[in-house]
Scaffold this active site. Structure first.
Site, PDB file in Angstrom:
ATOM      1  N   CYS A  98      -7.314  -7.127  -1.895  1.00  0.00           N
ATOM      2  CA  CYS A  98      -7.625  -6.058  -2.851  1.00  0.00           C
ATOM      3  C   CYS A  98      -8.445  -6.636  -4.005  1.00  0.00           C
ATOM      4  O   CYS A  98      -8.128  -7.717  -4.502  1.00  0.00           O
ATOM      5  CB  CYS A  98      -6.315  -5.478  -3.381  1.00  0.00           C
ATOM      6  N   HIS A 140      -5.132   2.303   2.284  1.00  0.00           N
ATOM      7  CA  HIS A 140      -5.022   1.356   1.158  1.00  0.00           C
ATOM      8  C   HIS A 140      -5.561   2.008  -0.129  1.00  0.00           C
ATOM      9  O   HIS A 140      -4.918   1.955  -1.173  1.00  0.00           O
ATOM     10  CB  HIS A 140      -5.796   0.078   1.508  1.00  0.00           C
ATOM     11  N   GLU A 141      -6.736   2.650  -0.014  1.00  0.00           N
ATOM     12  CA  GLU A 141      -7.341   3.276  -1.197  1.00  0.00           C
ATOM     13  C   GLU A 141      -6.547   4.509  -1.635  1.00  0.00           C
ATOM     14  O   GLU A 141      -6.374   4.757  -2.827  1.00  0.00           O
ATOM     15  CB  GLU A 141      -8.798   3.664  -0.917  1.00  0.00           C
ATOM     16  N   HIS A 144      -3.796   3.560  -3.789  1.00  0.00           N
ATOM     17  CA  HIS A 144      -4.187   3.302  -5.183  1.00  0.00           C
ATOM     18  C   HIS A 144      -4.101   4.578  -6.019  1.00  0.00           C
ATOM     19  O   HIS A 144      -3.680   4.539  -7.180  1.00  0.00           O
ATOM     20  CB  HIS A 144      -5.627   2.777  -5.266  1.00  0.00           C
TER      21      HIS A 144
HETATM   22 ZN    ZN Z   1      -7.017  -2.334  -3.373  1.00  0.00          ZN
END
Ligand code: ZN
Length: 186
Positions: A98, A140-141, A144
């Site tokens: 990341c 993954h995004e 966030h």
């Molecule tokens: Zn990330």
């Protein structure tokens, strides 16, 4: 042409733990902001970037895996107001990193396929399915935007192993070759 590189928030910055807010229809800042996000991500050699990683609470993330030699034909994608609406039972494990947690890598188990509803950059409503690596980057995004890091999804034992690294990042005792934010005051 001018290029705007946004400093990337690092582990420990409060905005990375905040839930994103919906982007309004016709948001006048959206197009320019997304362009800056792409420049920032490409400069940092990333394959995905969420708005809160560059200091915005907008529910937006971008993905471009074409920098990887395995996926030269994948196009860059923008996800506005995304919602994952289906996740496959089948899960796979793969190593992740990341831009907000430099030099830390760990295997993360995630659903292999997802279906996601979102708006594109012109804010047209879309629903698409993704699998394998692209599905992973998207998840993954998406995490966030909920204030979640990939490191929240690894075992306690693995979290222990990287604890020191996370403290170093928080204190900016790191070397990265892209602009990052200054450490926040406690
Ligand atoms: Zn990330």
């Amino acid at each position: 042409m001018t290029m705007t590189l946004l400093p990337i928030n690092q582990y420990g910055d409060k905005i990375l733990r905040k839930k994103a807010q919906p982007v309004k229809k016709g948001d006048p800042e959206l197009v320019a902001f997304v362009k800056n996000m792409f420049e920032t991500m490409h400069n940092a050699m990333g394959v995905g970037l969420a708005a809160n990683q560059v200091g915005s609470n907008k529910a937006v993330f971008i993905v471009d895996i074409s920098v990887m030699k395995e996926y030269p034909n994948e196009k860059p994608r923008v996800f506005v107001n995304p919602k994952i609406i289906e996740r496959s039972e089948e899960k796979i494990s793969y190593e992740e990193g990341c831009l907000s947690i430099p030099d830390v890598r760990a295997d993360v188990v995630r659903p292999k396929k997802i279906k996601i509803a979102f708006q594109d950059l012109e804010q047209n409503e879309m629903v698409l399915e993704f699998d394998d690596f692209l599905a992973r980057v998207i998840q993954h995004e998406y995490d966030h935007l909920q204030g979640v890091f990939f490191t929240d999804r690894i075992s306690e034992w693995e979290q222990k192993k990287i604890k020191k690294d996370l403290i170093k990042i928080k204190n900016r005792k790191i070397e990265v070759d892209y602009p990052v934010t200054e450490r926040e005051k406690d």
